[in-house]
Every structure is written in structure tokens, then in C-alpha cells.
Design a protein around this motif. Structure first.
Motif, PDB file in Angstrom:
ATOM      1  N   LYS A  33      -3.305   4.737  -1.592  1.00  0.00           N
ATOM      2  CA  LYS A  33      -4.498   3.898  -1.586  1.00  0.00           C
ATOM      3  C   LYS A  33      -5.695   4.679  -2.122  1.00  0.00           C
ATOM      4  O   LYS A  33      -6.486   4.151  -2.917  1.00  0.00           O
ATOM      5  CB  LYS A  33      -4.787   3.387  -0.175  1.00  0.00           C
TER       6      LYS A  33
ATOM      7  N   ASP B  17      -1.376   7.210   2.867  1.00  0.00           N
ATOM      8  CA  ASP B  17      -2.751   6.820   2.550  1.00  0.00           C
ATOM      9  C   ASP B  17      -3.183   7.370   1.193  1.00  0.00           C
ATOM     10  O   ASP B  17      -4.077   6.817   0.553  1.00  0.00           O
ATOM     11  CB  ASP B  17      -3.704   7.310   3.642  1.00  0.00           C
TER      12      ASP B  17
ATOM     13  N   THR C 264      -6.504  -3.187  -3.983  1.00  0.00           N
ATOM     14  CA  THR C 264      -7.349  -2.008  -3.779  1.00  0.00           C
ATOM     15  C   THR C 264      -8.053  -1.588  -5.055  1.00  0.00           C
ATOM     16  O   THR C 264      -9.271  -1.359  -5.063  1.00  0.00           O
ATOM     17  CB  THR C 264      -6.507  -0.832  -3.234  1.00  0.00           C
TER      18      THR C 264
ATOM     19  N   LEU D 112      -1.835  -2.130  -3.484  1.00  0.00           N
ATOM     20  CA  LEU D 112      -2.619  -1.292  -4.393  1.00  0.00           C
ATOM     21  C   LEU D 112      -3.299  -2.136  -5.456  1.00  0.00           C
ATOM     22  O   LEU D 112      -4.353  -1.768  -5.971  1.00  0.00           O
ATOM     23  CB  LEU D 112      -1.718  -0.238  -5.052  1.00  0.00           C
TER      24      LEU D 112
ATOM     25  N   LEU E  73       0.811  -1.220   0.000  1.00  0.00           N
ATOM     26  CA  LEU E  73       0.000   0.000   0.000  1.00  0.00           C
ATOM     27  C   LEU E  73       0.841   1.265   0.000  1.00  0.00           C
ATOM     28  O   LEU E  73       0.337   2.338  -0.320  1.00  0.00           O
ATOM     29  CB  LEU E  73      -0.940   0.006   1.209  1.00  0.00           C
TER      30      LEU E  73
END
Length: 194
Positions: free
Chosen positions: A19, A16, A48, A45, A12
Motif C-alpha cells: 500500500k 503494508d 489506493t 491497490l 491490498l
């Protein structure tokens, strides 16, 4: 534009914002009815962006080498999972299925993937756009490197135009739709070296 391959980290990242950028790209792809083609993992990612496309009702095709699929990191809910024998086959299949390529933040693997398809475009093996989604200025130095390669005559202006940099997914997708590929390189002269 029916499908876009996305290369990105299996982590990730430290912020933040990375993401959130993957979430925004996933939403934009689903809104535009563009199929996501990616490495097939459920982590980082990669997971995500796939989750976001699926949650928004979009299609996701994962391409996973057998040795990684056997480690059980494949996403369990994809529209389609294609298992191949090698990393080379993975990249070739992703390129075959896609109308363009986007790099989200990632490490050496992400860079290797986007640079390979950039090189293929430069050589005329495909006429598809290659973009960097510059989330939280992650690719600022990369954009400067492309400009430096051009300034130092290792990359022509013509082929520099293949690499698109944007910080918003909607803008990058729109540039993909408007993309005109350069003419295929047929030979190298002293004025046009790569």
C-alpha cells in the motif's frame, strides 16, 4: 510523458509495504504531472494509487468494463471514467491513452495485463516502456524469470530491455523518460527466438 497506465491488485496484499508503494507511486505521478490511467476501481491497490493522485491534485482516468461498473466498484471521484463493453476493450483503451505501463504488485490479472503490453512492445505494436515497481522485493522472482528466459534463448537481450525493474517510483519514471525502444522485430531466426 503525459500518461502512464498502472496495473495492480484489487486487493491490498499481505504487507503494508504494498500500500505504501502505491501511495508513493501516486504521489510521484502527481508531482510529475503524469495522468494515471488505470482500471477504474475503488478497491485494493487500484483505489489506493488513484486516491493518492487525486489527493495531490493530479488527473486520473479509469477504464472500467460495464459488468464491473454495474457491481458498483467504480471509483466515484475520478477525473474521467470510461465504461467499455469488455476486458479486451479495457486493455486496448488503457494502452491507447498511455505513454508507458507500470505493474504494481498484483495477482494473475496484473501479470496478464503487463505481459500483454510487453508482448505488444516486442512485436512493435507500440514503443512504450513496461516497468515493474518492485515493492518489498515482490517482483524479484519475475526479474529472475526474465533473465532465465533470456539465458535459455526464449527472449533476446534486445527485447529483455523492454522490461524495467525498479524499487522506487521516481527512478522508474526517470527510466521511462530516457527509454529508447528496440527495433521492431520483423522475423524470427534460429538466433533470435521468442
Amino acid at each position: 510523458m503525459k500518461a502512464i497506465a498502472v496495473f495492480c491488485g484489487s486487493r491490498l496484499g499481505a504487507k503494508d509495504a504494498y500500500k505504501q508503494g502505491a501511495v508513493a507511486l501516486g504521489k510521484a505521478l502527481a508531482r510529475e504531472n503524469i495522468t494515471l490511467v488505470y482500471g477504474g476501481a475503488s478497491v485494493g491497490l487500484m483505489g489506493t494509487v488513484a486516491d493518492e493522485v487525486l489527493q495531490a491534485g493530479g488527473k486520473v482516468i479509469g477504464v472500467m468494463p460495464r459488468f464491473l461498473d454495474e457491481r458498483e466498484i467504480s471509483h466515484p471521484s475520478l477525473t474521467e471514467l470510461i465504461v467499455v463493453d469488455s476486458m479486451h476493450e479495457r486493455k486496448a483503451k488503457m494502452a491507447e491513452l498511455s505513454d508507458g505501463f507500470i505493474a504494481l504488485p498484483g495477482g494473475p490479472g496484473t501479470l496478464e495485463e503487463i505481459f500483454e503490453v510487453f508482448t505488444w512492445a516486442q512485436l512493435g505494436l507500440h514503443q512504450k516502456p513496461c516497468g515493474f515497481l518492485n515493492i518489498h522485493q515482490y517482483y524479484d522472482q519475475m526479474e529472475k524469470l526474465f533473465d532465465h528466459m533470456t539465458k535459455e534463448a526464449f527472449l533476446s537481450d534486445t527485447y529483455r530491455s523492454i522490461a524495467l525493474f525498479e524499487d522506487q517510483p521516481e527512478t522508474l519514471i526517470e527510466r521511462f523518460k530516457q527509454y529508447t525502444p528496440p527495433e521492431v522485430k520483423t522475423y524470427i531466426t534460429s538466433e533470435d527466438q521468442t
